[in-house]
Scaffold this motif. Structure first.
Motif, PDB file in Angstrom:
ATOM      1  N   PHE A  58       0.825  -1.199   0.000  1.00  0.00           N
ATOM      2  CA  PHE A  58       0.000   0.000   0.000  1.00  0.00           C
ATOM      3  C   PHE A  58       0.868   1.262   0.000  1.00  0.00           C
ATOM      4  O   PHE A  58       0.560   2.242  -0.689  1.00  0.00           O
ATOM      5  N   SER A  61       2.374   1.635  -3.411  1.00  0.00           N
ATOM      6  CA  SER A  61       1.336   2.097  -4.341  1.00  0.00           C
ATOM      7  C   SER A  61       1.096   3.592  -4.205  1.00  0.00           C
ATOM      8  O   SER A  61       0.901   4.292  -5.210  1.00  0.00           O
ATOM      9  N   THR A 142      -7.107  -7.061  -0.982  1.00  0.00           N
ATOM     10  CA  THR A 142      -6.109  -5.993  -1.125  1.00  0.00           C
ATOM     11  C   THR A 142      -6.247  -5.296  -2.474  1.00  0.00           C
ATOM     12  O   THR A 142      -6.015  -4.088  -2.580  1.00  0.00           O
ATOM     13  N   GLU A 146      -6.667  -1.306  -3.318  1.00  0.00           N
ATOM     14  CA  GLU A 146      -5.859  -0.620  -4.326  1.00  0.00           C
ATOM     15  C   GLU A 146      -6.747   0.066  -5.363  1.00  0.00           C
ATOM     16  O   GLU A 146      -6.496   1.209  -5.755  1.00  0.00           O
ATOM     17  N   TYR A 150      -6.917   3.965  -6.555  1.00  0.00           N
ATOM     18  CA  TYR A 150      -6.771   4.429  -7.939  1.00  0.00           C
ATOM     19  C   TYR A 150      -7.920   5.363  -8.324  1.00  0.00           C
ATOM     20  O   TYR A 150      -7.713   6.365  -9.024  1.00  0.00           O
ATOM     21  N   PHE A 200      -1.150   4.588   2.252  1.00  0.00           N
ATOM     22  CA  PHE A 200      -1.140   5.213   0.932  1.00  0.00           C
ATOM     23  C   PHE A 200      -0.612   6.646   1.022  1.00  0.00           C
ATOM     24  O   PHE A 200       0.169   7.090   0.173  1.00  0.00           O
TER      25      PHE A 200
END
Length: 362
Positions: A58, A61, A142, A146, A150, A200
């Motif tokens: 995470f 990302s 997960t 994600e 996005y 994040f």
């Protein structure tokens, strides 16, 4: 059409991603269930903490997706995400479904007996959790997190991504998510993911540090703010998630320390001289991470079950499963990702530009 020059690839981050994936694999094969703890003993107590690899994903990302969106327009961003995610994911869902419904494994504890064909069908969308459908593979939760991140970045792009807006967002996001959760705002909490927002956000702040070339007072404040949230979650939902058997109780302090080491590592790999490392094999490792992560759980557990039925000991069966899922990941990469991801990306981007011809680069 977007003409932004792609940023140089941070290859050590690719290495960190494959390392996190291997950690999650070891956790699932050696420390996830009581029978595994009995088989692997002290090693299971160690690999329990390898589940932190999910949280490391995470953070990475947060960094990489903001880098992907920075300087691009929305059709380019959406096309890149759809092309990157879905072809390999569809193949993995197909494999998981065949294992569950055709081979009908029973290791460990018949975890798939409640799954139906309707669950499998909806899994192909990647948003099945929003409809209450079961995951055909446990790690898909997960991917849903994600995907929501996005979407948040895509919405951000509509108003325009700037440094100051990012800083305001990463300061407000975890607080708003926590407020929504504590005050019954279930829909908003579902969107804002209060448990994972700090992870994040930390990645996003580190990308700003990467752009600036150093820490500034505002990025230092934003990072410290989210590190505090991360530490709090480590002793709560993160530790609870990793305490999956009566034999092992995860320690929140250890989790926080491991995550802090992860933060420092991402910073070192992206903001120091280490960002210039150009070892080619790391790019290959990074390319294998996603298919490896997708197929390792169901396929690996099935291999272990079959081998143990033939009297293989725990360690050889586990190592054989690791070798099998690496081979499967390579096949998916060469036969699915390479030929189809680029085509899907270009098709989606072209279609979006047809629908929104006035789209411009930011």
């Amino acid at each position: 059409m977007s003409t932004t020059t792609p940023a140089p690839r941070l290859r050590l981050l690719d290495g960190l991603r494959i390392g996190a994936a291997i950690g999650v694999i070891l956790y699932h094969y050696t420390g996830r269930y009581p029978s595994q703890v009995e088989d692997f003993g002290w090693f299971a107590h160690v690999t329990t903490y390898a589940a932190v690899g999910v949280y490391l994903f995470f953070m990475i990302s947060g960094f990489v997706i903001l880098m992907t969106a920075w300087g691009r327009d929305l059709p380019n961003y959406i096309g890149s995400r759809v092309g990157r995610l879905f072809p390999t994911y569809w193949a993995a869902v197909l494999i998981a479904g065949l294992i569950v419904f055709a081979l009908r494994p029973s290791f460990p504890g018949d975890p798939w007996k409640e799954l139906g064909w309707d669950d499998w069908a909806l899994n192909f969308t990647m948003v099945h959790s929003a409809f209450g459908a079961e995951n055909i593979d446990g790690i898909y939760w997960t991917l849903y997190m994600e995907l929501k991140f996005y979407v948040l970045i895509a919405l951000f792009m509509l108003i325009g991504i700037t440094r100051h807006r990012i800083l305001a967002f990463v300061l407000a996001w975890p607080v708003l998510g926590a407020l929504a959760q504590e005050n019954g705002g279930d829909v908003l909490a579902e969107i804002l993911m209060p448990h994972y927002a700090p992870l994040f956000a930390i990645g996003m702040v580190l990308y700003l540090v990467h752009l600036d070339g150093r820490f500034r007072p505002d990025t230092t404040l934003a990072l410290g703010f989210n590190l505090a949230f991360m530490a709090y979650q480590s002793n709560g939902p993160y530790a609870a998630f990793m305490t999956r058997t009566d034999e092992i109780t995860a320690n929140g302090g250890i989790i926080a320390v491991i995550l802090l080491v992860g933060v420092v590592t991402i910073w070192a790999f992206s903001c120091t001289r280490l960002q210039h490392v150009r070892w080619g094999w790391l790019t290959t490792a990074g390319a294998l991470t996603y298919p490896l992560y997708l197929v390792h759980e169901r396929l690996g557990w099935y291999v272990i079950e079959v081998l143990q039925r033939h009297d293989w000991a725990a360690w050889p069966a586990m190592l054989a499963a690791v070798a099998t899922v690496f081979a499967a990941a390579y096949v998916l990469y060469r036969c699915v990702d390479v030929p189809f991801s680029g085509r899907l990306r270009r098709a989606v981007e072209h279609q979006l530009r047809t629908l929104v011809p006035a789209s411009r680069d930011r």
